[in-house]
Motif scaffolding. Structure first.
Motif, PDB file in Angstrom:
ATOM      1  N   LEU A   1       0.819  -1.214   0.000  1.00  0.00           N
ATOM      2  CA  LEU A   1       0.000   0.000   0.000  1.00  0.00           C
ATOM      3  C   LEU A   1       0.853   1.264   0.000  1.00  0.00           C
ATOM      4  O   LEU A   1       0.396   2.327  -0.393  1.00  0.00           O
ATOM      5  CB  LEU A   1      -0.928   0.013   1.221  1.00  0.00           C
ATOM      6  N   ALA A   2       2.101   1.152   0.486  1.00  0.00           N
ATOM      7  CA  ALA A   2       2.982   2.323   0.558  1.00  0.00           C
ATOM      8  C   ALA A   2       3.690   2.579  -0.764  1.00  0.00           C
ATOM      9  O   ALA A   2       4.581   3.418  -0.840  1.00  0.00           O
ATOM     10  CB  ALA A   2       4.004   2.129   1.675  1.00  0.00           C
ATOM     11  N   GLN A   3       3.301   1.844  -1.800  1.00  0.00           N
ATOM     12  CA  GLN A   3       3.980   1.968  -3.082  1.00  0.00           C
ATOM     13  C   GLN A   3       2.971   2.282  -4.194  1.00  0.00           C
ATOM     14  O   GLN A   3       1.772   2.079  -4.006  1.00  0.00           O
ATOM     15  CB  GLN A   3       4.692   0.652  -3.412  1.00  0.00           C
ATOM     16  N   PRO A   4       3.439   2.740  -5.351  1.00  0.00           N
ATOM     17  CA  PRO A   4       2.532   2.908  -6.479  1.00  0.00           C
ATOM     18  C   PRO A   4       1.827   1.594  -6.800  1.00  0.00           C
ATOM     19  O   PRO A   4       2.389   0.510  -6.582  1.00  0.00           O
ATOM     20  CB  PRO A   4       3.463   3.317  -7.633  1.00  0.00           C
ATOM     21  N   TYR A   5       0.626   1.704  -7.319  1.00  0.00           N
ATOM     22  CA  TYR A   5      -0.227   0.530  -7.506  1.00  0.00           C
ATOM     23  C   TYR A   5       0.464  -0.646  -8.189  1.00  0.00           C
ATOM     24  O   TYR A   5       0.364  -1.796  -7.760  1.00  0.00           O
ATOM     25  CB  TYR A   5      -1.493   0.927  -8.282  1.00  0.00           C
TER      26      TYR A   5
ATOM     27  N   TRP B   1       3.498  -1.536  -8.333  1.00  0.00           N
ATOM     28  CA  TRP B   1       4.713  -2.042  -7.690  1.00  0.00           C
ATOM     29  C   TRP B   1       4.598  -3.499  -7.289  1.00  0.00           C
ATOM     30  O   TRP B   1       5.513  -4.300  -7.488  1.00  0.00           O
ATOM     31  CB  TRP B   1       5.010  -1.173  -6.466  1.00  0.00           C
TER      32      TRP B   1
END
Lengths: 495, 495
Positions: free
Chosen positions: B340-344, B346
């Protein structure tokens, strides 16, 4: 594009020592706030000229901030694992998560530039790589990343001097690979292709910041300051989503020295020299306009400048060399109702000259990033994206054979005051001075910042700005004509 | 990309006659509201296959709406004035002002496509033209334009039939220039390059609408309906500025016939045939995976489908042919905290297989435009831009030699119900049926729309969707394996 980063910016050690602890503390605080909010990731791209302090900057940022929350990635030779997958995979795996900072050292821009400089790819392939980079950055920003792109710059001479110093010092020479040395030879190529890349990839959501790298103190404070301003703005933003356009100027001049300061406004011509040189340049211009090679080109001259800098007089000396049927003057004032109903650039597109013709713009499309920016006639988002739109526009002109010369006529405040007062006294010139002029004068520092920003963002190889020292009108007029003549001759020679 | 526009959409005359007056009235009303508000201009681009009704559509729109507020521009041969200026000048001079509609017939897309089909430019130059078109449209939208891009489509057979009709009718034959006839021969090229153009220029702020052009009534109502919906949404928008992402589906099927309806779900295999064919395909697959040409490629298989459509069983039949070290299965559920802390994208990039390897995704990156869209887990703006991001992603995979096969396992509602009930009765299968499954079932029409939209927007030559008729599990499993085998063989043959 690199003009402001070649004027010898410097900060002395005392000033640096006074500033550094405050900057460090503020950066650390911003970093913790970033982690606390966990709303977005920060990606820092470091590119530019060899020897301009990229490595030192990375080191410094790690010293200044909490290194546990920064990850530095260098993308040098591809590993076996990376070679077995799509090229972008290596960048994806190193993306910082929300709340953290990733420094990408040797990134997609390094790869495309090295490929182009070495001749492994041509411009069309470079443009494909550029389109890929834009799509990637747009997506990252849409997904909540804040991107800083730094181009650490040196002039050719600065680079040579720097490489020499590094070579002399055995402790530092490990930093220079054969490739670096090659860059010293291919500096011109690197800068030329670099300009193409910067011109096309500087976007409001991820602009390039060009930083002069020669002076360590200036370079370090400038990078730190840009980061801090950008971070704080994003942390404070009320809207739940990035991207925010970056509002910081492309080049922060912390040493209070801008491009306009580097002009020698004392330059002048005496009457006799003026008459002779003016006549020579006018004759040369008249000949060039009648040259049959002109049929392949059109000419556009843009005149911008301080109020009372002498735009009108300079324009008359240019047109004085021609038959009135040969040129068309477009005075740009407030847009008409018809123009307001169209995209901003429409009112300028309609006046693009046909091949063989010449159009002078008395003020121009740069109004959006000058008066409209300073007076707040449009939103920051509008003028921030205008730089890219203008570069696209001028690139289309250039590709169609239009020779584009852009003048900023610069005077100092004393000269302006004297001219304003003189105008008030001469009856037939009184109409030339209005309340607006006095009001604009109060905004001198804002206009100055807008002008320097404009030059840095839109002075390109295909359409460079010429700063004209205009305290002496005679000097200015001759310089304008000579610049036009040189531009035409260069275009004819390149045919 | 053109799948839904080749299934023979049609509306009968009575239905058309009933609908037309209402649509006309609503369009007229929207047009006056557009003029009244004067907030934005509307630009309609018409492209596509020859004979698909582009000209008729323009004529019709002029009949339906107030022609005083529409300007139709055809950009055929350049005039002398246009030839003397940058190529974009001809488009700028025809831009509709705010409050009005401009129809561009034969626009920048026609030019780049004709150039590419005739071989005057290569893919790299086509990509440059595409980047230019994107920059222009982005700027127009930023400046307050609402852009509709229609691709009027015909299958190869439909086009041939249509050209023949037109030829037979002397009254219509004037419409066909030699160039048009050439298109009939070069249909495949036109569609292939057209797909590249559509894939790259379909953006949330200016998506392409593909309309099947064979049936006049269907075509007319569809174009009118898309225009009306888009206009009404923009006129109602509360935000002062466009662009709004277009939320309409890429292909409106007014005749209530979608791509999924065109499947013959009755197809089946009896046990003996199944055993024999499965064994054959598994052996073939096993051989292909051991082929030395596989070293240059990787394989990705994406499995999506209705709940209880048999994804798990199909996956097991695929992996059953292999040694467990040869593949990796990625089951996609709710994202982890780290993801969730990354671009979709990822979480999918991290699982991209190395060359020679095979990864199966049990559900995939298409979750964003399926479950996240339908359940409202992300904003419309997010899933609308996801189509473009996904196409970019898959293009990068394809360019790196990854063979990508994508399956939608389709069953009908009765079959699903029967399987749900069966699962409830069998103890070891009970864990496979949850409250969620029953809830999703209620949203059948929404999922159906999302699936058809997804296929239309992301089924490309480099990564086509395969719709698998899965009412009969045996038939589905064999079709999946056979499709993978064919894709690998095609990739090997192209090396």
């Amino acid at each position: 594009m690199f003009e402001s980063a070649e004027i010898g910016h410097a900060i002395d050690k005392d000033a640096f020592d006074a500033e550094e602890p405050l900057l460090r503390e503020a950066l650390l605080e911003a970093q913790y706030e970033l982690r606390q909010q966990g709303r977005f990731a920060v990606i820092i791209l470091l590119n530019g000229i060899e020897g301009a302090g990229k490595g030192e900057t990375v080191k410094l940022l790690n010293e200044w901030m909490d290194p546990r929350l920064i990850e530095v990635s260098t993308f040098d030779r591809q590993t076996d694992e990376e070679l077995a997958r799509p090229p972008a995979w290596r960048y994806w795996r190193k993306l910082p998560p929300k709340g953290r900072i990733g420094i990408f050292f040797g990134n997609w821009y390094s790869q495309m530039l090295q490929g182009r400089v070495r001749g492994e790819i041509k411009n069309a392939q470079l443009d494909q790589a550029i389109a890929g980079a834009l799509a990637l950055e747009q997506m990252l920003c849409d997904e909540g990343a804040l991107i800083f792109k730094f181009w650490m710059h040196l002039s050719r001479e600065q680079m040579k001097a720097r490489l020499k110093t590094l070579q002399d010092d055995p402790l530092h020479s490990w930093r220079l690979s054969p490739l670096d040395w090659q860059q010293s030879k291919t500096y011109d190529k690197f800068v030329r292709h670099g300009e193409r890349v910067l011109r096309r990839t500087s976007r409001d959501y991820a602009p390039w910041y060009v930083v002069e790298g020669a002076d360590e103190y200036y370079r370090s404070l400038t990078v730190g300051r840009i980061l801090l301003d950008g971070l704080q703005a994003a942390l404070k933003a009320k809207t739940p989503r990035l991207p925010q356009p970056h509002a910081a100027p492309l080049i922060a001049s912390l040493d209070e020295r801008g491009l306009l300061d580097s002009l020698d406004l004392g330059q002048s011509l005496d009457k006799d020299d003026y008459r002779e040189q003016l006549a020579t340049e006018q004759a040369r211009f008249s000949g060039l306009m009648r040259d049959k090679r002109m049929r392949k080109h059109a000419l556009i001259a843009v005149f911008e400048g301080n109020d009372a800098a002498g735009k009108g007089g300079a324009i008359r000396r240019v047109t004085g060399a021609l038959d009135p049927r040969q040129y068309h003057i477009v005075p740009v004032a407030a847009p008409t109702e018809e123009e307001l109903a169209q995209p901003y650039l429409w009112r300028f597109w309609r006046h693009v000259p046909a091949r063989g013709r010449f159009t002078l713009f008395d003020r121009s499309w740069y109004g959006r990033v000058l008066v409209e920016r300073v007076e707040g006639f449009c939103e920051p988002a509008d003028w921030l994206r205008a730089y890219g739109e203008i570069n696209d526009f001028e690139e289309q002109l250039s590709e169609a054979g239009v020779v584009l010369v852009k003048f900023w006529l610069a005077i100092d405040q004393d000269t302006q005051l004297a001219r304003f007062k003189a105008r008030e006294k001469i009856p037939f010139k009184r109409f030339k001075i209005t309340e607006d002029d006095w009001r604009n004068r109060d905004k001198w520092p804002l206009y100055r910042e807008a002008v320097e920003d404009m030059v840095d963002r839109t002075s390109t190889e295909i359409a460079p700005w010429t700063l004209v020292e205009a305290n002496d009108k005679r000097f200015a007029r001759v310089k304008v004509l000579r610049t036009i003549n040189k531009a035409l001759e260069a275009a004819f020679a390149a045919d």
